[in-house]
Design a protein around this motif. Structure first.
Motif, PDB file in Angstrom:
ATOM      1  N   GLY A 105       0.812  -1.213   0.000  1.00 53.41           N
ATOM      2  CA  GLY A 105       0.000   0.000   0.000  1.00 53.41           C
ATOM      3  C   GLY A 105       0.843   1.260   0.000  1.00 53.41           C
ATOM      4  O   GLY A 105       0.544   2.236  -0.693  1.00 53.41           O
ATOM      5  N   GLU A 106       1.925   1.243   0.760  1.00 51.16           N
ATOM      6  CA  GLU A 106       2.834   2.384   0.780  1.00 51.16           C
ATOM      7  C   GLU A 106       3.487   2.591  -0.581  1.00 51.16           C
ATOM      8  O   GLU A 106       3.612   3.710  -1.061  1.00 51.16           O
ATOM      9  N   GLY A 109       0.958   4.031  -2.914  1.00 51.80           N
ATOM     10  CA  GLY A 109       0.685   5.421  -2.573  1.00 51.80           C
ATOM     11  C   GLY A 109       1.812   6.363  -2.962  1.00 51.80           C
ATOM     12  O   GLY A 109       1.580   7.473  -3.433  1.00 51.80           O
ATOM     13  N   ARG A 110       3.053   5.933  -2.788  1.00 56.50           N
ATOM     14  CA  ARG A 110       4.196   6.781  -3.130  1.00 56.50           C
ATOM     15  C   ARG A 110       4.525   6.755  -4.606  1.00 56.50           C
ATOM     16  O   ARG A 110       5.196   7.636  -5.112  1.00 56.50           O
ATOM     17  N   ARG A 111       4.142   5.670  -5.277  1.00 57.40           N
ATOM     18  CA  ARG A 111       4.483   5.425  -6.676  1.00 57.40           C
ATOM     19  C   ARG A 111       5.987   5.270  -6.857  1.00 57.40           C
ATOM     20  O   ARG A 111       6.518   5.523  -7.924  1.00 57.40           O
ATOM     21  N   TYR A 116      10.143   8.916  -1.277  1.00 54.62           N
ATOM     22  CA  TYR A 116       8.990   9.626  -1.786  1.00 54.62           C
ATOM     23  C   TYR A 116       9.389  10.429  -3.014  1.00 54.62           C
ATOM     24  O   TYR A 116      10.534  10.820  -3.148  1.00 54.62           O
TER      25      TYR A 116
END
Length: 123
Positions: A105-106, A109-111, A116
Motif C-alpha cells: 500500500g505504501e 501510494g508513493r508510486r 517519496y
C-alpha cells in the motif's frame, strides 16, 4: 510557429497514446481480477452474511457489553492465556502478512519503491 504546433501536437499524441494504453491495461486487469474473484467466490462457497446473521452478531455484542459477568470471564480467560510455540508462529505469519500488505500500500501510494517522489525545488 509550425515548430511549436508540431511539438504541441506530438506531445498531445504521446499523452493520448499513453492514456489509452493505461486505460486498456486497467480494463484488462479489472476483468481478469473480476474473473478470478468469481472463480474463488464459487469454489469457496462464499456469500455475504444474511440480515439474520448480522442481527445475531450485534445482539451478542450488545449482550456482552451489558453483562459485566461475561466481561469478567473474558478478562479472566485473557489473563490465564499461556502463549505456545504454535501461537508465536501464527502471530509471526500474520504479522508478516500485515507488514507485506502495508508495504504494498505504501509503494502504491508513493508510486516509488524507495523514498517519496520529489515535489518542488530543493534548496
Amino acid at each position: 510557429m509550425s515548430g511549436i504546433v508540431g511539438k504541441a501536437s506530438g506531445l498531445l499524441n504521446q499523452v493520448v497514446t499513453k492514456s489509452t494504453q493505461f486505460a486498456n491495461c486497467a480494463v484488462y486487469w479489472g476483468k481478469v481480477g473480476a474473473e478470478v474473484g468469481k472463480i474463488v467466490y464459487k469454489n469457496e462457497g462464499l456469500a455475504p452474511p444474511s440480515g439474520k446473521q448480522f442481527q445475531e452478531v450485534y445482539e451478542r455484542a450488545l449482550k456482552f457489553l451489558k453483562s459485566s459477568q461475561q466481561q469478567k470471564e473474558f478478562i479472566a480467560k485473557a489473563a490465564a492465556f499461556k502463549p505456545t510455540k504454535e501461537c508465536a508462529v501464527k502471530a509471526t505469519v500474520y504479522g508478516t502478512q500485515l507488514l507485506a500488505f502495508f508495504s504494498v500500500g505504501e509503494i502504491i501510494g508513493r508510486r516509488h519503491i524507495i523514498g517519496y517522489p520529489s515535489v518542488g525545488s530543493h534548496h
